[in-house]
Design a protein around this motif. Structure first.
Motif, PDB file in Angstrom:
ATOM      1  N   LEU A 170       0.838  -1.190   0.000  1.00 40.37           N
ATOM      2  CA  LEU A 170       0.000   0.000   0.000  1.00 40.37           C
ATOM      3  C   LEU A 170       0.877   1.245   0.000  1.00 40.37           C
ATOM      4  O   LEU A 170       1.847   1.332   0.761  1.00 40.37           O
ATOM      5  N   SER A 201       5.727   3.414   1.576  1.00 38.56           N
ATOM      6  CA  SER A 201       5.071   2.160   1.228  1.00 38.56           C
ATOM      7  C   SER A 201       4.942   1.275   2.461  1.00 38.56           C
ATOM      8  O   SER A 201       5.890   1.137   3.242  1.00 38.56           O
ATOM      9  N   ALA A 238       2.220  -0.835  -6.597  1.00 42.59           N
ATOM     10  CA  ALA A 238       1.312  -0.688  -5.453  1.00 42.59           C
ATOM     11  C   ALA A 238      -0.009  -1.411  -5.733  1.00 42.59           C
ATOM     12  O   ALA A 238      -0.563  -1.316  -6.826  1.00 42.59           O
ATOM     13  N   GLY A 271      -2.640  -0.885  -3.686  1.00 43.90           N
ATOM     14  CA  GLY A 271      -3.679  -0.004  -3.193  1.00 43.90           C
ATOM     15  C   GLY A 271      -3.068   1.178  -2.471  1.00 43.90           C
ATOM     16  O   GLY A 271      -1.840   1.371  -2.492  1.00 43.90           O
ATOM     17  N   SER A 272      -3.888   1.962  -1.831  1.00 34.76           N
ATOM     18  CA  SER A 272      -3.399   3.156  -1.145  1.00 34.76           C
ATOM     19  C   SER A 272      -4.174   3.394   0.144  1.00 34.76           C
ATOM     20  O   SER A 272      -5.334   2.977   0.282  1.00 34.76           O
ATOM     21  N   LEU A 273      -3.506   4.059   1.065  1.00 34.59           N
ATOM     22  CA  LEU A 273      -4.106   4.450   2.335  1.00 34.59           C
ATOM     23  C   LEU A 273      -3.780   5.917   2.567  1.00 34.59           C
ATOM     24  O   LEU A 273      -2.610   6.295   2.597  1.00 34.59           O
ATOM     25  N   LEU A 296      -9.115   4.210   1.893  1.00 30.24           N
ATOM     26  CA  LEU A 296      -8.357   2.980   1.674  1.00 30.24           C
ATOM     27  C   LEU A 296      -8.828   2.319   0.391  1.00 30.24           C
ATOM     28  O   LEU A 296     -10.032   2.113   0.192  1.00 30.24           O
ATOM     29  N   GLY A 305      -7.773  -0.934  -2.581  1.00 26.40           N
ATOM     30  CA  GLY A 305      -6.966  -2.132  -2.748  1.00 26.40           C
ATOM     31  C   GLY A 305      -7.583  -3.349  -2.092  1.00 26.40           C
ATOM     32  O   GLY A 305      -8.718  -3.317  -1.607  1.00 26.40           O
TER      33      GLY A 305
END
Length: 265
Positions: free
Chosen positions: A187, A199, A219, A221-223, A249, A251
């Motif tokens: 993430l 990361s 990646a 996903g992302s937060l 959030l 992913g």
């Protein structure tokens, strides 16, 4: 200002903010639940008070050129605090945290830069900024444990957050990768106040890479969340009723899974 100056100033601010509440706590308030599992408010204050007493002794022994205390000293301190009444624990919190904060404030510029303190559990003596930052982290988390019990919107002290980020590179001792159930993901984490990007590698072990995985093929996903919320997440303090609405959030990994990977300490 040096790194030590900034941390010590944040220690004073955080202590006085909590002390203002503690001076008004009655017996019922001290017996009330905190956000720390299995501890009431008085027990949190006892933990902070006994820790302040032990650290005060540690720093003073270093200043006096004496060897670190043996384990019996800590055990005796903890036993005395555990046997104290709630009112005594609250009063002791005020006394010993004021002593420790004042002791840090009394250090000269040369001592703040060059003094090395033997803690007994690190591979080498640590500088003042490192020791004070460790104390700041403990004070800030447990201050939140006290304040959030009556204020679901409570956040970590803003002055402490940038300093606490410097202690979050090693996640091995606070994570449970088994709770990923074999799932793996990377993430990209973006925080605000302060703005950072890095990361989070969800694997065994769980780790942080200071270089963000900003390419889609790297990646999963992302937060995105406030920096103080990230710090609470990795410390097991981001329950649903304490999660900001601004958190985003994406992913394959759910927030509930992240909470299980970071169960708290």
């Amino acid at each position: 200002m040096s790194n030590a100056d900034i941390v010590i100033t944040a220690l004073r601010t955080g202590y006085e903010r909590l002390a203002e509440l503690v001076t008004n706590f009655d017996e019922d308030a001290l017996a009330g639940p905190s956000a720390a599992a299995e501890w009431d408010i008085a027990q949190v204050l006892s933990h902070l008070g006994s820790g302040a007493e032990i650290m005060t002794n540690t720093v003073q022994l270093t200043l006096d050129g004496k060897p670190a205390a043996d384990s019996d000293f800590n055990q005796n301190v903890w036993a005395r605090w555990d046997s104290s009444s709630r009112q005594e624990q609250a009063a002791g919190f005020l006394v010993w945290n004021e002593k420790l904060t004042t002791l840090f404030e009394s250090l000269s510029d040369d001592q703040r830069d060059n003094l090395r303190i033997e803690l007994g559990y690190l591979p080498a003596p640590a500088d003042v900024a490192t020791v004070a930052r460790m104390r700041l982290s403990e004070l800030t988390y447990h201050s939140w444990d006290v304040r959030s019990a009556s204020d679901p919107s409570a956040t970590l002290d803003a002055d402490a957050v940038p300093q606490m980020f410097q202690n979050t590179t090693d996640l091995s001792w606070i994570t449970k990768p088994a709770n990923l159930n074999g799932q793996q993901a990377v993430l990209t984490v973006a925080t605000t106040d302060p703005a950072t990007e890095f990361s989070l590698r969800l694997d065994d072990p769980v780790s942080i890479d200071p270089n963000p995985a900003d390419r889609a093929d790297l990646a999963d996903g992302s937060l995105t969340l406030p920096a103080e919320s990230w710090l609470r997440l990795i410390a097991g303090r981001l329950a649903p009723d304490h999660t900001p609405s601004t958190l985003e959030l994406t992913g394959p990994v759910s927030l509930s899974t992240l909470r299980e990977v970071f169960p708290g300490y």
